[in-house]
Write a protein that holds these residues in place. Structure first.
Motif, PDB file in Angstrom:
ATOM      1  N   ILE A  60     -23.066 -13.847  22.715  1.00 52.69           N
ATOM      2  CA  ILE A  60     -22.096 -14.546  21.885  1.00 52.69           C
ATOM      3  C   ILE A  60     -22.862 -15.543  21.014  1.00 52.69           C
ATOM      4  N   HIS A  61     -22.697 -15.397  19.694  1.00 51.45           N
ATOM      5  CA  HIS A  61     -23.349 -16.321  18.767  1.00 51.45           C
ATOM      6  C   HIS A  61     -22.273 -17.191  18.138  1.00 51.45           C
ATOM      7  N   HIS A  62     -22.519 -18.500  18.114  1.00 50.41           N
ATOM      8  CA  HIS A  62     -21.511 -19.447  17.646  1.00 50.41           C
ATOM      9  C   HIS A  62     -21.555 -19.603  16.128  1.00 50.41           C
ATOM     10  N   SER A  63     -21.399 -18.441  15.465  1.00 55.03           N
ATOM     11  CA  SER A  63     -21.296 -18.394  14.013  1.00 55.03           C
ATOM     12  C   SER A  63     -20.711 -17.053  13.619  1.00 55.03           C
ATOM     13  N   PHE A  64     -20.158 -16.996  12.407  1.00 57.13           N
ATOM     14  CA  PHE A  64     -19.636 -15.745  11.875  1.00 57.13           C
ATOM     15  C   PHE A  64     -20.792 -15.014  11.182  1.00 57.13           C
ATOM     16  N   LEU A  65     -21.531 -14.237  11.976  1.00 57.19           N
ATOM     17  CA  LEU A  65     -22.700 -13.542  11.433  1.00 57.19           C
ATOM     18  C   LEU A  65     -22.273 -12.606  10.300  1.00 57.19           C
ATOM     19  N   PRO A  66     -23.142 -12.411   9.295  1.00 47.36           N
ATOM     20  CA  PRO A  66     -24.569 -12.777   9.256  1.00 47.36           C
ATOM     21  C   PRO A  66     -24.867 -14.192   8.778  1.00 47.36           C
ATOM     22  N   SER A  67     -23.874 -15.066   8.640  1.00 45.98           N
ATOM     23  CA  SER A  67     -24.135 -16.445   8.231  1.00 45.98           C
ATOM     24  C   SER A  67     -24.639 -17.287   9.396  1.00 45.98           C
ATOM     25  N   PHE A  68     -25.505 -18.224   9.101  1.00 47.46           N
ATOM     26  CA  PHE A  68     -25.935 -19.265  10.033  1.00 47.46           C
ATOM     27  C   PHE A  68     -26.497 -18.703  11.339  1.00 47.46           C
ATOM     28  N   LYS A  69     -27.594 -17.999  11.229  1.00 50.25           N
ATOM     29  CA  LYS A  69     -28.289 -17.508  12.413  1.00 50.25           C
ATOM     30  C   LYS A  69     -29.095 -18.646  13.038  1.00 50.25           C
ATOM     31  N   GLY A  70     -29.567 -18.403  14.274  1.00 51.68           N
ATOM     32  CA  GLY A  70     -30.433 -19.384  14.906  1.00 51.68           C
ATOM     33  C   GLY A  70     -29.715 -20.301  15.865  1.00 51.68           C
ATOM     34  N   ALA A  71     -30.381 -21.397  16.225  1.00 54.34           N
ATOM     35  CA  ALA A  71     -29.963 -22.210  17.366  1.00 54.34           C
ATOM     36  C   ALA A  71     -28.864 -23.221  17.051  1.00 54.34           C
ATOM     37  N   LYS A  72     -28.728 -23.696  15.791  1.00 53.75           N
ATOM     38  CA  LYS A  72     -27.780 -24.771  15.495  1.00 53.75           C
ATOM     39  C   LYS A  72     -26.854 -24.398  14.340  1.00 53.75           C
ATOM     40  N   PRO A  73     -26.047 -23.352  14.510  1.00 48.75           N
ATOM     41  CA  PRO A  73     -25.195 -22.913  13.399  1.00 48.75           C
ATOM     42  C   PRO A  73     -24.118 -23.913  13.017  1.00 48.75           C
ATOM     43  N   TYR A  74     -23.606 -24.720  13.977  1.00 45.10           N
ATOM     44  CA  TYR A  74     -22.567 -25.681  13.613  1.00 45.10           C
ATOM     45  C   TYR A  74     -23.129 -26.765  12.696  1.00 45.10           C
ATOM     46  N   TYR A  75     -24.385 -27.117  12.900  1.00 41.53           N
ATOM     47  CA  TYR A  75     -25.021 -28.084  12.006  1.00 41.53           C
ATOM     48  C   TYR A  75     -25.179 -27.487  10.610  1.00 41.53           C
ATOM     49  N   GLN A  76     -25.566 -26.226  10.553  1.00 44.35           N
ATOM     50  CA  GLN A  76     -25.702 -25.560   9.258  1.00 44.35           C
ATOM     51  C   GLN A  76     -24.341 -25.449   8.566  1.00 44.35           C
ATOM     52  N   ALA A  77     -23.313 -25.104   9.351  1.00 47.13           N
ATOM     53  CA  ALA A  77     -21.974 -24.962   8.782  1.00 47.13           C
ATOM     54  C   ALA A  77     -21.471 -26.298   8.241  1.00 47.13           C
ATOM     55  N   HIS A  78     -21.706 -27.369   8.988  1.00 49.26           N
ATOM     56  CA  HIS A  78     -21.272 -28.691   8.543  1.00 49.26           C
ATOM     57  C   HIS A  78     -22.012 -29.099   7.279  1.00 49.26           C
TER      58      HIS A  78
END
Length: 282
Positions: free
Chosen positions: A189-207
């Motif tokens: 389970i990846h906490h992002s709507f792939l293929p956007s915001f891959k990696g360890a801190k997607p919520y930080y990228q999304a914000h």
């Protein structure tokens, strides 16, 4: 229920496949209880899932006879006894919302799995595992011990006969070797709507990007990070007032629901691999 089976197959598309499969089952006195099919015009492949009841033949006999049918169509196929829950091992790190959700759904009878073990690189959830009477294995992972740790993980997976491995927010990148060993039977389970915001801190990228939707993606694990075939996704609304903490808290529910659906469909043999994509017979 003891006579119920699920047949899944894929092969090059051609006329007569459905007729051949249904005729095969009819000749053996089987009753089709559920059937779904898909023709992929992009790849020229045909996919099918059939659940049927058959009192006159056991699983071994059916497998031998299906093998003959499959050869004439070039089928990749599997036959499963529908009543047997899928043996499962869960990997988790320090975020336990997905683990807790899976355990509750399993004990409530909403997931057709048999959780055999929980493996973690932290000790946080040994009491939660004990409350469900599930063996808990603490295997610390560092750069120096990664190979030994993965060897222990794989030993547990194999000793439990696990058909499914769930990475329920397990925050370690699996080696290429372990990914290959678990190909087609490990869900992340990846906490992002792939293929956007891959990696360890997607919520930080999304914000940082000010997105208006945050999402979660359940996918099969491959050696390419967050690139595996997608099984299920969902989203939740976000706006300019949300902090990273707000997005993270709201995303936990989405992650849990998406992972549970993916595990349910996989354990019911509803997911067929189609190259880097999936066919999901919901």
């Amino acid at each position: 229920m003891n006579s119920a089976y699920i047949l899944t197959l894929s092969c090059p598309d051609r006329t007569g496949i459905v007729h051949a499969v249904s005729g095969f089952l009819l000749e053996r006195g089987a009753n089709i209880e559920e059937a779904a099919q898909y023709n992929d015009h992009d790849t020229g492949l045909f996919f099918m899932r059939v659940r049927f009841a058959c009192e006159t033949h056991d699983e071994a006999t059916l497998c031998a006879q299906i093998g003959v049918l499959a050869t004439s169509f070039g089928m990749n196929w599997q036959l499963h006894a529908a009543a047997v829950p899928m043996k499962t091992v869960i990997l988790v790190s320090k975020d336990g919302h997905c683990l807790n959700d899976l355990l509750f759904r399993w004990k409530s009878g909403h997931l057709h799995i048999d959780i055999r073990a929980i493996v973690s690189n932290h000790r946080d959830f040994y009491q939660l595992a004990a409350s469900y009477n599930v063996p808990f294995h603490h295997i610390p992972v560092t750069a120096a011990t990664k190979a030994q740790g993965e060897a222990k993980q794989y030993e547990i997976i194999e000793s439990e006969g696990a058909e499914l491995v769930v990475l329920a927010r397990y925050m370690q990148i699996l080696s290429n070797d372990l990914c290959q060993k678990l190909a087609g039977r490990a869900i992340n389970i990846h906490h992002s709507f792939l293929p956007s915001f891959k990696g360890a801190k997607p919520y930080y990228q999304a914000h940082d990007r000010g997105v208006k939707l945050i999402g979660a993606t359940a996918h099969y694990v491959t050696a390419d990070l967050d690139e595996g075939p997608i099984i299920e996704q969902d989203v939740a609304r976000a706006d300019h007032t949300d902090t990273v903490e707000d997005l993270t808290a709201r995303g936990r529910d989405t992650e849990s629901q998406v992972l549970a659906r993916a595990v349910k469909w996989h354990s019911e043999h509803r997911v067929l691999l189609n190259g880097h994509r999936t066919v999901v017979f919901r």
